[in-house]
Design an enzyme around this catalytic site. Structure first.
Site, PDB file in Angstrom:
ATOM      1  N   HIS A 119      25.977  89.207  23.576  1.00  0.00           N
ATOM      2  CA  HIS A 119      27.021  88.330  24.112  1.00  0.00           C
ATOM      3  C   HIS A 119      27.750  87.502  23.079  1.00  0.00           C
ATOM      4  O   HIS A 119      28.650  86.750  23.435  1.00  0.00           O
ATOM      5  CB  HIS A 119      26.422  87.361  25.136  1.00  0.00           C
ATOM      6  CG  HIS A 119      26.152  87.980  26.468  1.00  0.00           C
ATOM      7  ND1 HIS A 119      27.110  88.025  27.460  1.00  0.00           N
ATOM      8  CD2 HIS A 119      25.066  88.588  26.976  1.00  0.00           C
ATOM      9  CE1 HIS A 119      26.599  88.625  28.521  1.00  0.00           C
ATOM     10  NE2 HIS A 119      25.355  88.985  28.251  1.00  0.00           N
TER      11      HIS A 119
ATOM     12  N   LYS B 218      36.233  75.558  30.951  1.00  0.00           N
ATOM     13  CA  LYS B 218      35.197  76.392  30.322  1.00  0.00           C
ATOM     14  C   LYS B 218      34.324  75.445  29.518  1.00  0.00           C
ATOM     15  O   LYS B 218      34.665  74.283  29.357  1.00  0.00           O
ATOM     16  CB  LYS B 218      35.836  77.456  29.426  1.00  0.00           C
ATOM     17  CG  LYS B 218      36.868  76.887  28.456  1.00  0.00           C
ATOM     18  CD  LYS B 218      37.505  77.963  27.595  1.00  0.00           C
ATOM     19  CE  LYS B 218      38.495  78.861  28.294  1.00  0.00           C
ATOM     20  NZ  LYS B 218      38.112  80.258  28.282  1.00  0.00           N
ATOM     21  N   ARG B 219      33.188  75.947  29.008  1.00  0.00           N
ATOM     22  CA  ARG B 219      32.390  75.096  28.137  1.00  0.00           C
ATOM     23  C   ARG B 219      33.264  74.524  27.022  1.00  0.00           C
ATOM     24  O   ARG B 219      34.199  75.191  26.555  1.00  0.00           O
ATOM     25  CB  ARG B 219      31.223  75.895  27.533  1.00  0.00           C
ATOM     26  CG  ARG B 219      30.114  76.246  28.497  1.00  0.00           C
ATOM     27  CD  ARG B 219      29.535  75.048  29.204  1.00  0.00           C
ATOM     28  NE  ARG B 219      28.843  74.145  28.303  1.00  0.00           N
ATOM     29  CZ  ARG B 219      27.543  74.183  28.031  1.00  0.00           C
ATOM     30  NH1 ARG B 219      26.775  75.093  28.597  1.00  0.00           N
ATOM     31  NH2 ARG B 219      27.007  73.311  27.189  1.00  0.00           N
TER      32      ARG B 219
ATOM     33  N   LYS C 120      36.529  77.642  21.314  1.00  0.00           N
ATOM     34  CA  LYS C 120      37.386  77.827  22.483  1.00  0.00           C
ATOM     35  C   LYS C 120      38.683  77.015  22.358  1.00  0.00           C
ATOM     36  O   LYS C 120      39.614  77.193  23.142  1.00  0.00           O
ATOM     37  CB  LYS C 120      36.632  77.457  23.752  1.00  0.00           C
ATOM     38  CG  LYS C 120      35.498  78.444  24.099  1.00  0.00           C
ATOM     39  CD  LYS C 120      34.740  77.996  25.346  1.00  0.00           C
ATOM     40  CE  LYS C 120      33.581  78.903  25.723  1.00  0.00           C
ATOM     41  NZ  LYS C 120      33.961  80.103  26.503  1.00  0.00           N
TER      42      LYS C 120
ATOM     43  N   THR D  42      35.265  85.437  31.105  1.00  0.00           N
ATOM     44  CA  THR D  42      35.419  85.886  32.491  1.00  0.00           C
ATOM     45  C   THR D  42      36.296  84.904  33.259  1.00  0.00           C
ATOM     46  O   THR D  42      36.902  85.268  34.260  1.00  0.00           O
ATOM     47  CB  THR D  42      34.067  86.020  33.212  1.00  0.00           C
ATOM     48  OG1 THR D  42      33.293  84.834  32.996  1.00  0.00           O
ATOM     49  CG2 THR D  42      33.301  87.239  32.725  1.00  0.00           C
TER      50      THR D  42
ATOM     51  N   LYS E 264      39.176  85.463  36.357  1.00  0.00           N
ATOM     52  CA  LYS E 264      39.264  84.742  37.630  1.00  0.00           C
ATOM     53  C   LYS E 264      40.662  84.165  37.829  1.00  0.00           C
ATOM     54  O   LYS E 264      41.230  84.245  38.924  1.00  0.00           O
ATOM     55  CB  LYS E 264      38.243  83.595  37.657  1.00  0.00           C
ATOM     56  CG  LYS E 264      36.798  84.038  37.531  1.00  0.00           C
ATOM     57  CD  LYS E 264      35.891  82.816  37.293  1.00  0.00           C
ATOM     58  CE  LYS E 264      34.535  83.241  36.751  1.00  0.00           C
ATOM     59  NZ  LYS E 264      33.777  82.114  36.183  1.00  0.00           N
TER      60      LYS E 264
HETATM   61  C1  LIG Z   1      33.543  81.805  34.887  1.00  0.00           C
HETATM   62  C2  LIG Z   1      32.829  80.589  34.509  1.00  0.00           C
HETATM   63  C3  LIG Z   1      32.553  80.309  33.173  1.00  0.00           C
HETATM   64  C4  LIG Z   1      33.012  81.209  32.049  1.00  0.00           C
HETATM   65  O1  LIG Z   1      34.301  80.798  31.640  1.00  0.00           O
HETATM   66  P1  LIG Z   1      34.959  81.317  30.280  1.00  0.00           P
HETATM   67  O2  LIG Z   1      36.356  80.817  30.370  1.00  0.00           O
HETATM   68  O3  LIG Z   1      34.893  82.788  30.301  1.00  0.00           O
HETATM   69  O4  LIG Z   1      34.208  80.696  29.172  1.00  0.00           O
HETATM   70  C5  LIG Z   1      31.887  79.149  32.860  1.00  0.00           C
HETATM   71  N1  LIG Z   1      31.501  78.293  33.815  1.00  0.00           N
HETATM   72  C6  LIG Z   1      31.758  78.514  35.117  1.00  0.00           C
HETATM   73  C7  LIG Z   1      31.333  77.512  36.121  1.00  0.00           C
HETATM   74  C8  LIG Z   1      32.418  79.663  35.508  1.00  0.00           C
HETATM   75  O5  LIG Z   1      32.661  79.882  36.806  1.00  0.00           O
END
Ligand SMILES: *Cc1c(COP(=O)(O)O)cnc(C)c1O
Length: 822
Positions: free
Chosen positions: A370, A561-562, A567, A669, A673
């Protein structure tokens, strides 16, 4: 304008429950299983009763699916993951069983609001971010595409911390998701396994002095007890099991110690066991190298393997057929110790020789990588590993001897290559490399996007790839469209059903039929209406929770996101500061109103990430109050980003920020979304953004910035961020403002170091990408200005995102890695 609502879901998906009958069931569950009468029931009691009612339906399918898999002798998939970022389950279950509206009506007839009680369900956050959420999406997709599977993980009592923002700073509080009990889970006391740590290894020899086998005599022993949660797929197709392990003492109380007067010491064993499944390590993309972490990894790996072996033996009576009946998947290296553990169990407990055991092991395991971030690759100091797992240390050496032998025999590896594929890092402190162990013990190693997989071959696993060229393959991540479209965006789902029918509910690729509607003005208007309603919902939430008023007609530009330097939330914030400056200097220009939303948690020990949260809040405070901006730009930091928050924010986004330094985000991911919910992406050519661009088309995405190769070139030729900054007036001004305390008058030096880091090294190439990013944002504004054009692009995004369904991903895993039908 009329919008279809989910009430028109023409399900008899399963039994099309009659709301009257359902209401009676809810009342009965409330009375006999919760022990309450309607007149005294709390909202929580109603929630529990509702979950029990849907759970009963799930159990019928669960029992059936489990029995069928057994009778057919089907090969099973075992997905080992230290994290499952599940979120709430009730709505997901209602959606998948097609009973959302029946439940709404049933509860309504009892004077209970579905939306109120479903908001009370704890958000199960047994994960940090993308990796854990992927595991949760995979569980749902495996059930949907009918793959018999078990997820294995840890039942953390305290999952991901709850984030509060105090005076702009992140404050971490324990999340106590089990406080009200958990009606989803089943405790299986009878399914418990012993887990050992420490101690010694005894070699048993035959009379003539031959080594017969090794026996590990652990010093500590703990029990792992199973808790099962059923996971239901779309239309209740199949129900699989998520089995989470909880630590229990072998001796709950040391009576001798207690009787001798040491009442605290008597609970020592209990506390040790408790600690194993107490907390999730709150780190993401960085190592959590403490001893407890290795203990957790071994704890859930061995419990899962013992469970798998017991199941296999009870059905087949021997273990040579294990690879034909079990595919064990390692989600990242966290369960990599399972490779050594399976060998130990096969050799030391079941008497299989090394060569045969090693063959079984490799044919059973597969591993997903990952991350390429060198600092995130797990490794354990040899002395620690040896002390906790002495037998596994021997086995690691044995595996190492084997692969080094193969390297010398098969390829003419030089000394450097040999040292790179070794399971033991020899430079400086000797460490066990878990990535190499997982690679060596697996027949398949996959990356999570096309770019990431190529980079894996060129970087971390270049030498192992040369040695075993047919192992690395790609499986681009996906998301489940049930949670991330049908459930979280009923407005859009209803509109799509009205426009193209229901086929997409079962075959997400049918979303393609929307493509032609991008040119249909009336459809575009309806689409815009749905987006507007979703934005209003987010706006009222932000008003209610944070007291911030935002205009739903402004562009909602979202980065959630984190929080991590790679990022590049910082790039986004700096651009906001630059834009702020532009708006103030050129008030006469026709600016397009924007709200920039941020959300995300920082690892508690990650200083810069926490400072970036504070910066976002400091900048927000100044900009939001400045009358000169007149609401053209607002900044909102939404606290406690989690799955439930994501479900509200994704459908409300116009613009999705996916701006990591190229080469650093394995897939992402969140990007999927957003696009599935009709947001346009502004992003770099990183991770799955590359493939999103291929799917949606160059005209429907805003790509900017250095490519992975260019990043590498810039670094190689001696990247000089200071020169870059000085040549960009906008960037210089923004950095100077932040650095000099314009946004932190209470502590003018707060951001001095953060900013000087950009001048001095700028590892994440913020400066190098700034001008391109700012230019792309102005291009975004230009398209936004032309509303029909914007919405047409957004519709193309929705139409072309079917490929990113985790059903597709899981089918690929099933066909190409696990060798199970799907
Ligand atoms: C989808 C999701 C992530 C991953 O987000 P990235 O933008 O791909 O880092 C992290 N936390 C939550 C709660 C999510 O639903």
């Amino acid at each position: 304008m009329t919008l279809a609502s989910t009430s028109e879901l023409p399900r008899p998906i399963l039994e099309n429950p009659d709301p009257k009958a359902l209401a009676a069931e809810i009342v009965k569950a409330l009375r006999y299983r919760v022990g309450k009468d309607g007149s005294v029931a709390t909202q929580f009691d109603w929630l529990t009763a509702s979950i029990l009612v849907v759970r009963d339906r799930i159990i019928d399918h669960w029992v059936k699916a489990t029995k069928e898999a057994y009778d057919e002798g089907a090969k099973r998939v075992y997905y080992l993951s230290l994290e499952f970022l599940i979120g709430r389950l009730m709505r997901d279950a209602f959606t998948n069983l097609g009973m959302m509206e029946s439940m709404r009506d049933a509860l309504g007839s009892l004077g209970v609001e579905l939306d109120v009680i479903s908001a009370l369900e704890p958000d199960a956050a047994l994960g940090n971010g993308g990796l854990g959420r992927l595991a949760a999406c995979f569980m749902e997709s495996m059930a949907t595409v009918d793959v018999p599977a078990h997820g294995y993980g840890i039942r953390y009592v305290n999952g991901m911390f709850r984030q509060e923002i105090h005076d702009g700073w992140q404050v971490e509080l324990p999340e106590t998701w089990l406080d009200h009990g958990n009606p989803w889970e089943f405790e299986r006391r009878e399914r418990s396994f012993e887990v050992g740590f420490g101690g010694t290894v005894e070699s048993i020899t035959t009379k003539d002095g031959r080594l017969e086998r090794h026996v590990w005599r652990p010093q500590e022993r703990i029990l792992a007890v199973a808790y099962d949660t059923p996971v239901v797929g779309w239309r209740g197709n199949r129900v699989n099991t998520l089995r989470l392990w909880s630590g229990m003492p072998v001796d709950p109380i040391l009576l001798d110690t207690f009787n001798a007067g040491d009442h605290i010491g008597a609970l020592r064993e209990s506390n040790k066991a408790d600690a194993l499944s107490r907390v999730l390590y709150p780190a993401d993309s960085s190592p959590a190298g403490q001893e407890l972490r290795l203990r957790q990894e071994y704890f859930f790996s061995t419990a899962s393997l013992q469970d798998i072996i017991q199941r296999h033996l009870s059905q087949y009576g021997e273990l040579h057929s294990l690879p034909d009946k079990a595919a064990i998947h390692l989600n990242d290296t966290h369960p990599a110790v399972a490779v050594a553990e399976l060998l130990r169990l096969l050799m030391d407990v079941h008497g299989i020789d090394f060569d045969a055991a090693w063959d079984i092991t490799k044919r059973t395991f597969a591993y997903t990588n990952h991350t390429l971030l060198p600092e995130a690759l797990e490794s354990w100091p040899v002395p620690l590993f040896e002390r906790l797992l002495p037998r596994h240390m021997q086995i690691v050496y044995a595996i190492n001897a084997q692969i080094l032998l193969e390297a010398r025999a098969k390829a003419d590896f030089d000394g450097e290559q040999i040292s790179r594929i070794s399971l033991i890092e020899e430079n400086g402190e000797r460490r066990v490399r878990m990535g190499n162990l997982a690679f060596a013990g697996s027949h398949s190693i996959n990356g999570v996007s096309a770019l990431h997989t190529e980079l894996m071959k060129e970087t971390v696993f270049a030498d192992l790839h040369q040695l075993y060229p047919d192992r690395i393959n790609n499986k681009t991540n996906g998301i489940t469209p049930r949670r991330w479209l049908i459930q979280c965006n009923p407005g859009l789902t209803g509109l799509i059903r009205e426009a193209i029918g229901d086929r997409f509910l079962d075959d997400i690729n049918a979303l393609k039929d929307l493509d032609t509607l991008a040119d249909d003005a009336s459809f575009r208007e309806k689409f815009a209406g749905v987006k507007r309603a979703n934005k209003e919902r987010l706006a009222s939430l932000v008003l209610e929770r944070q007291g911030i008023k935002v205009d739903p007609s402004a562009m909602f530009d979202i980065q959630i996101k984190r929080i991590h330097e790679y990022k590049r939330q910082l790039l986004n914030i700096i651009e906001a500061v630059a834009l702020y400056d532009q708006i103030r200097s050129h008030p006469e220009r026709d600016w397009m109103p924007r709200v920039k939303f941020f959300g995300g948690k920082a690892a508690p020990s990650y200083h810069n990430a926490k400072l970036i949260i504070k910066l976002a809040n400091d900048v927000a405070k100044v900009i939001n109050r400045d009358p000169a901006v007149g609401g053209l730009l607002k900044i909102v930091f939404v606290p406690n980003y989690n799955v439930s928050t994501a479900e509200i924010m994704m459908p409300a986004a116009d613009l999705s920020e996916q701006i990591s330094t190229a080469g650093m985000e394995a897939s992402g991911t969140g990007n999927m979304k957003f696009a599935l919910n009709g947001a346009l992406t502004i992003g770099t050519l990183d991770g799955a953004n590359v493939e999103i661009k291929e799917q949606v088309g160059d005209d429907n995405i805003f790509i900017f910035g250095l490519t992975t190769e260019e990043v590498a070139e810039r670094r190689a030729e001696g990247y000089n961020p200071r020169a870059v900054i000085e040549s960009s007036p906008e960037l210089s001004q923004a950095l100077a403002a932040i650095s000099s305390g314009v946004f932190s008058p209470d502590d003018p030096n707060r951001y001095r170091e953060l900013m000087s880091g950009l001048y001095d090294h700028d590892w994440f190439m913020v400066a190098a990408d700034f001008d391109a990013y700012a230019a792309a944002q102005r291009q975004v504004d230009a398209v936004w200005r032309n509303s029909p054009e914007w919405h047409a692009k957004a519709i193309h995004n929705v139409a072309r995102m079917g490929w990113f369904s985790s059903d597709r991903t899981i089918r690929q895993y099933a066909n190409e890695i696990w060798n199970v039908p799907a």
